[in-house]
Design a protein around this motif. Structure first.
Motif, PDB file in Angstrom:
ATOM      1  N   ALA A 397      92.775  46.676 -12.969  1.00  0.00           N
ATOM      2  CA  ALA A 397      91.751  47.451 -13.561  1.00  0.00           C
ATOM      3  C   ALA A 397      90.300  46.418 -13.304  1.00  0.00           C
ATOM      4  O   ALA A 397      89.241  47.179 -12.890  1.00  0.00           O
ATOM      5  N   ILE A 401      87.076  47.863 -11.159  1.00  0.00           N
ATOM      6  CA  ILE A 401      85.952  48.368 -11.935  1.00  0.00           C
ATOM      7  C   ILE A 401      84.614  47.476 -11.472  1.00  0.00           C
ATOM      8  O   ILE A 401      83.717  48.018 -11.489  1.00  0.00           O
ATOM      9  N   ALA A 712      87.633  46.281 -19.119  1.00  0.00           N
ATOM     10  CA  ALA A 712      89.113  46.381 -18.061  1.00  0.00           C
ATOM     11  C   ALA A 712      89.762  45.131 -18.254  1.00  0.00           C
ATOM     12  O   ALA A 712      91.112  45.412 -18.445  1.00  0.00           O
ATOM     13  N   ALA A 729      89.260  52.918 -14.185  1.00  0.00           N
ATOM     14  CA  ALA A 729      88.523  52.086 -13.509  1.00  0.00           C
ATOM     15  C   ALA A 729      87.599  52.250 -12.529  1.00  0.00           C
ATOM     16  O   ALA A 729      86.439  51.961 -12.285  1.00  0.00           O
TER      17      ALA A 729
END
Length: 753
Positions: A397, A401, A712, A729
């Motif tokens: 993630a 992100i 995240a 994300a």
């Protein structure tokens, strides 16, 4: 002797984020012979200033290729094919985005039976009602099906991403593709091992979770974001493309009395061209026959069609209305007004605003920092005892992100839209730095002639000395003034023609800046100019009271005073309103002119300017700009771009009144194509609005990453128990750059208040 530098703009392919832009720029700047290199992520090109004796264009292309990207020499054929290529690429992106997201949703559905516990949830019960057969399929076939679908989806939808990441790795660099490739690649590898050898995970106390749906949804959201980005980028370049489409592809040329349609490339200067009502003017020229009204709105921003008659100038790309015209072509191709506008716009959109420096500094280290943060996140979650699978999902993630794209687009997107919108309003900005400086000015200094006035004075009275007739006075004055381009010289020559005076040949004519002219007419030394010119030659003019608002021109021959001519210029429509608007914006207005104090005071009073500096030469204008700056003022100078070149260059922002003939030679940071005072206010308002959008974009791009990466990584988990899935994300990452572009596109609807 300094080497003569050349400039080339190369189309660059393969760039996807700010890190890519930084790598290409660095590679070009490190190439021997390169003086400057600016890479634009919006337009996908590199503008390079180089010494051709050291660096050939092919060497520049090789430098780009060695950095892991591709470039080519610019060509008209490639430019013509660009829209079709862009459309094909956009369709491919959309198809791959839809395909990856559809496959990701399918994987989610296939994985639901595998994750169902003893008590089916709402979604499980709904899916069992719709597809009960799915829950009767054994687990292993479902797992292998998900593995096969994901592998196929990664190869089909994501191969460009993995190829670019691999190229970057080979060249020891990193970019956004690196983050996505590592994130999805690690997730796929982890899931594949969990599918093919689940016992390995179980023997180490790790639950064999799979993330096939996250892999495809990450790719799907990324590709969707790329597709939306490309659409938005295309819209930001609409203004430039609209100007490029203004020139017709053919023209009606009259040769030996026969009208022939020929391609625009075959037209030469001097050709006679016929234009019918409703047709677009193919190239610049001078009307030979016919009269009409012409719509120049897309070129000058002038909304009202202008009348055109024999002797008037036509601008290529404008539209002829009701009359048939014949005209002589003067300038074509890159030398035409439209060609120069396109070049200036392209150069401006390829430039960088100072605010971009912050984004460049962050982008240069962004990807390596994110990679380190992802590793630290994984280690931290393991140390906290959350399990390898849990830590792995959080690390992925973090990777997906992070968005360097938003930072790379924050300033160029706003700049590109603003420059296009400015051109539509008749204001040509010369670059990002020019626009940013204009947004910060607090004082506007005006030249008088041609700026606040029309610059077309008329002789309203003549006062010859005793023993000299008006015709003699005008004859000598016009004879020496006939070679000058000064507006007052045209007024003198026009008045001489009206009284029937015959112009005599003049020799050794020279201009004395800020004072006047001198020359030899039939052996007599004739001078014509202001009071300072007379005093410099020890001549004492008669004390003649002139009308308020008039400019006087004294004339002498062989040291003898011959008389004085009085001229009056017309105030530009809207000048007083423009000064009032400037005051309402909190800006100070100053008039700076070489004209007499009496003439200057009359104009200043009419427009509402309190601060007037009159009777100054060009060097004194420059000194006055410096004096204002020394007091802390941020000064914009508005002048004709030629006589005021030094003052325009010294000012924090220079606004030149465009002549419409040779835009590239205009001094200053922006050109006002119509020369209307209201355009000054429009330019300042647009610059201020652009600066606000740039700040908003940078704030969003930096804030998104500063907040998004910790979230995240699980910063909110102790408080809320919430963790972002890799797919969510990826969606956030895709939308971040789209939001920056969407915010920039608001400038397309800018309307001067």
């Amino acid at each position: 002797m300094a080497a003569k530098l050349e400039t080339v703009t190369l189309p660059v392919t393969g760039m996807t984020c700010a890190a890519c832009q930084t790598h290409v720029e660095r590679a070009l700047r490190e190439t021997p012979g390169v003086d400057q290199a600016t890479v634009n992520l919006m337009t996908h090109n590199a503008r390079i200033v180089f010494d051709p004796g050291i660096a050939a264009p092919q060497a520049l292309i090789e430098a780009v290729r060695e950095a892991g990207y591709d470039a080519s020499l610019p060509s008209p054929d490639a430019a013509a094919a660009r829209p079709e290529q862009d459309a094909d690429a956009s369709r491919s992106l959309r198809l791959r985005a839809i395909g990856a997201m559809t496959a990701g949703i399918l994987i989610m559905l296939l994985s639901m039976p595998l994750g169902m516990g003893a008590h089916p949830g709402l979604f499980d019960r709904a899916l069992m009602a719709i597809a009960p057969w799915l829950y009767r399929i054994p687990a292993r076939p479902l797992q292998f099906a998900m593995l096969a679908i994901t592998a196929a989806g990664m190869f089909w939808a994501g191969r460009a991403i993995y190829r670019r990441a691999w190229i970057a790795a080979r060249h020891r660099s990193s970019n956004m593709n690196t983050l996505v490739a590592l994130g999805t690649g690690a997730a796929f590898f982890y899931s594949a091992v969990a599918t093919l050898a689940p016992g390995y995970f179980l023997s180490h106390g790790i639950k064999p979770d799979v993330y096939y749906d996250s892999v495809l949804l990450i790719l799907g959201f990324l590709l969707l974001g790329n597709w939306l980005d490309e659409r938005a980028k295309h819209r930001t370049l609409d203004a430039l493309e609209a100007f490029a489409k203004l020139q017709p592809t053919s023209a009606r040329v009259l040769r030996e009395g026969i009208e022939t349609v020929v391609p625009i490339e075959l037209i030469a200067a001097g050709d006679t061209i016929a234009v019918r009502p409703g047709e677009r003017i193919p190239v610049d020229g001078i009307i030979l026959g016919g009269s009409s009204t012409v719509d120049e709105s897309l070129i000058t921003g002038e909304s009202v069609p202008v009348p055109r008659a024999p002797g008037d100038r036509l601008i290529g790309g404008s539209v002829n209305y009701e009359g048939a015209l014949e005209y002589r072509a003067t300038t074509i191709g890159a030398g035409s007004v439209l060609g120069q506008m396109l070049r200036l716009m392209e150069e401006a959109q390829s430039s960088k605003a100072p605010m971009q420096q912050l984004a460049d500094r962050v982008s240069s280290v962004f990807v390596p920092v994110v990679l380190i943060l992802a590793v630290l996140t994984f280690v931290l979650w393991i140390a906290l005892g959350q399990g390898a699978g849990h830590a792995f999902a959080v690390a992925i993630a973090v990777l997906v992100i992070a968005c360097p794209c938003a930072m790379g687009l924050a300033v160029p997107a706003a700049l590109t839209v603003s420059i296009g919108r400015g051109a539509q309003l008749g204001v040509l900005f010369k670059g990002g730095e020019s626009l940013e400086r204009l947004a910060r000015i607090d004082t506007v200094v005006f030249d008088k002639t041609g700026t606040l006035t029309l610059g077309k004075p008329e002789i309203v009275s003549a006062h010859p000395a005793p023993g000299i007739s008006e015709a003699e006075l005008l004859q000598l004055a016009a004879s020496v003034e006939q070679r000058s381009e000064h507006p007052l010289a045209h007024a003198v020559v026009t008045r001489a023609a009206l009284v029937g005076a015959t112009l005599l040949p003049a020799e050794d004519v020279s201009a004395i800046p800020g004072k006047g002219l001198r020359g030899i007419v039939q052996g007599h030394a004739v001078i014509a100019g202001n009071l300072a010119m007379m005093e410099a030659h020890a001549i004492h003019p008669a004390d003649v009271s002139s009308e308020p608002g008039t400019t006087v021109l004294h004339v002498a021959s062989d040291g003898r005073y011959l008389g004085v001519l009085a001229a009056r210029d017309t105030l530009r429509p809207g000048a007083a309103d423009a000064i009032a608007r400037l005051r309402s914006l909190g800006l100070a207005a100053v008039m700076l002119t070489g004209d007499s104090p009496q003439a200057a005071a009359s104009i200043a009073q009419a427009v509402g300017i309190d601060q007037v500096v009159a009777g100054v030469l060009p060097d004194a204008k420059l000194a006055e700009i410096r004096r204002l700056q020394s007091t802390g003022r941020r000064v914009a100078m508005v002048g004709d771009g030629i006589n005021d070149a030094a003052a325009l260059a010294q000012a924090d922002a220079g606004l030149a009144i465009g002549t419409g003939t040779d835009l590239a030679r205009e001094a200053g940071d922006a050109i006002l194509l119509r020369g209307e005072p209201q355009q000054i206010v429009d330019a300042i308002l647009l610059a201020r609005q652009t600066l606000r959008v740039m700040r908003q974009n940078l704030g969003w791009a930096l804030g998104y990453n500063i907040l998004g990466i910790p979230i995240a990584a699980g910063a909110l988990y102790p408080l809320t128990g919430m963790l972002l899935s890799p797919a969510v994300a990826a969606a956030a990452m895709a939308l971040s750059s789209v939001s920056v572009l969407s915010n920039s596109l608001r400038l397309r609807s800018f309307r001067p208040q």
